[in-house]
Enzyme design. Structure first.
Site, short mmCIF file in Angstrom:
data_model
loop_
_atom_site.label_atom_id
_atom_site.label_comp_id
_atom_site.label_asym_id
_atom_site.label_seq_id
_atom_site.Cartn_x
_atom_site.Cartn_y
_atom_site.Cartn_z
N ASP A 1 0.87 -1.15 0.03
CA ASP A 1 -0.13 -0.03 0.03
C ASP A 1 1.09 1.24 0.10
OD1 ASP A 1 -2.35 1.65 0.22
OD2 ASP A 1 -1.88 1.81 2.67
N SER A 2 0.30 2.24 -0.34
CA SER A 2 1.12 3.65 -0.06
C SER A 2 1.66 3.71 1.26
CB SER A 2 0.05 4.72 -0.54
OG SER A 2 -0.59 5.08 0.36
N CYS B 1 -4.49 -1.54 -2.02
CA CYS B 1 -4.72 -0.24 -2.03
C CYS B 1 -5.56 0.06 -3.24
CB CYS B 1 -3.38 0.58 -2.55
SG CYS B 1 -3.35 2.17 -2.71
N CYS C 1 -11.01 3.17 0.28
CA CYS C 1 -9.58 3.47 0.55
C CYS C 1 -9.14 2.43 1.59
CB CYS C 1 -9.18 4.93 0.59
SG CYS C 1 -7.56 5.03 1.12
N1 DGL Z 1 -4.88 3.32 0.92
C1 DGL Z 1 -5.01 3.86 -0.60
C2 DGL Z 1 -5.98 3.46 -1.19
O1 DGL Z 1 -6.78 2.51 -0.79
C3 DGL Z 1 -4.24 4.77 -0.61
C4 DGL Z 1 -4.19 6.13 0.02
C5 DGL Z 1 -3.33 7.32 -0.56
O2 DGL Z 1 -2.15 6.92 -0.50
O3 DGL Z 1 -3.83 8.34 -1.09
O4 DGL Z 1 -6.44 4.23 -2.05
#
Ligand code: DGL
Length: 264
Positions: free
Chosen positions: A6-7, A69, A180
């Site tokens: 994930d980020s 993500c 998210c």
């Molecule tokens: N957790 C991420 C997602 O599901 C990314 C959120 C992000 O880095 O902006 O979209």
């Protein structure tokens, strides 16, 4: 070994569900903290990061990868599947289908990042499942930042959540889809804000993580990827920044958390 990325720490909401049903499989989790958030980044940028992380996880022994993500799934999973055809990739789906089945007001609210909401993958899913219902959307402005710093409850979190949640509730939404993987860590706050500002309505919050964990088991079974009994459960946390921050988050909010942050 299962690779997850994930980020940042958000994908740990998926890791948590995976651990519930696969407590003994070795896992390596990559938090791309130095490049977080992905939400406003270009598709090309996210594909580049996803490629680098995939190779890092594969080098560490991952034979299946969970793109935990929504933003990276929307931007990069098709490219990853094309470039690494031997490796199964499991991605995130916005849970509009179960939400459409649950809503009593016929209004479903979706919280997600800008990247997810503008992606064709999301638009197609919404088209497919929204017949007869209204889907309203809002970016979870500031949600990722709250979760990354571990502020999951309290007045600061409530203020930030209220600003993005209330427009959806004001439109009549009684089901909120968390689009998210960071957002399930704010589920408690989302419920609290909803109860305070719209006490007349009971709100259901839907997190797709349990469904993603089940899909992982299905794919691993089909591909014969389960390890031998001699393997022991291990969770390795990697990060493009300071891994100890992600490890702390894991200890506090995944390992030691009794609260179920997910579906209410
Ligand atoms: N957790 C991420 C997602 O599901 C990314 C959120 C992000 O880095 O902006 O979209």
């Amino acid at each position: 070994m299962i690779g997850i990325f994930d980020s940042g720490v958000g994908g740990m909401s998926v890791l948590k569900e995976i651990r519930k049903i696969l407590p003994d499989e070795p896992v390596v989790y990559y938090a791309d903290t130095a490049h977080c958030p992905y939400g406003e980044k270009s598709r090309e940028y996210i594909i580049e990061r996803a490629r680098f992380i995939t190779e890092t996880l594969m080098a560490r022994g991952a034979s299946v990868i969970v793109v935990a993500c929504n933003t990276a799934t929307a931007a990069a999973i098709a490219t990853l599947r094309q470039e690494y055809p031997e490796t199964p990739f499991i991605g995130m789906e916005p849970a509009i289908k179960p939400a459409a089945l649950s809503t009593k007001t016929d209004v479903v609210g979706v919280l997600a990042t800008a990247g997810t909401l503008k992606a064709q993958k999301y638009i197609d899913t919404r088209e497919q499942y929204s017949e007869g219902i209204k889907v309203v959307e809002h970016i979870g402005q500031g949600f990722v930042e709250l979760v990354e710093k571990g502020t999951l409850t309290g007045s600061e979190a409530e203020k930030v959540v209220e600003a993005s949640l209330n427009p959806l509730l004001d439109e009549g939404a009684d089901v909120i889809v968390l689009g998210c993987t960071h957002y399930p860590f704010l589920s408690q706050t989302i419920q609290k804000v909803a109860q305070t500002t719209h006490p007349e309505r009971s709100i259901q919050v839907i997190d797709p993580a349990p469904a993603v964990a089940k899909q992982l088991v299905k794919v691993m079974t089909e591909k014969g990827l389960f390890g031998t009994e001699s393997e022991h459960s291990e969770t390795v946390i990697m990060s493009s920044s300071d891994a100890s921050v992600a490890e702390d988050f894991y200890r506090h909010n995944v390992l030691n958390s009794n609260a179920d942050n997910n579906t209410f």
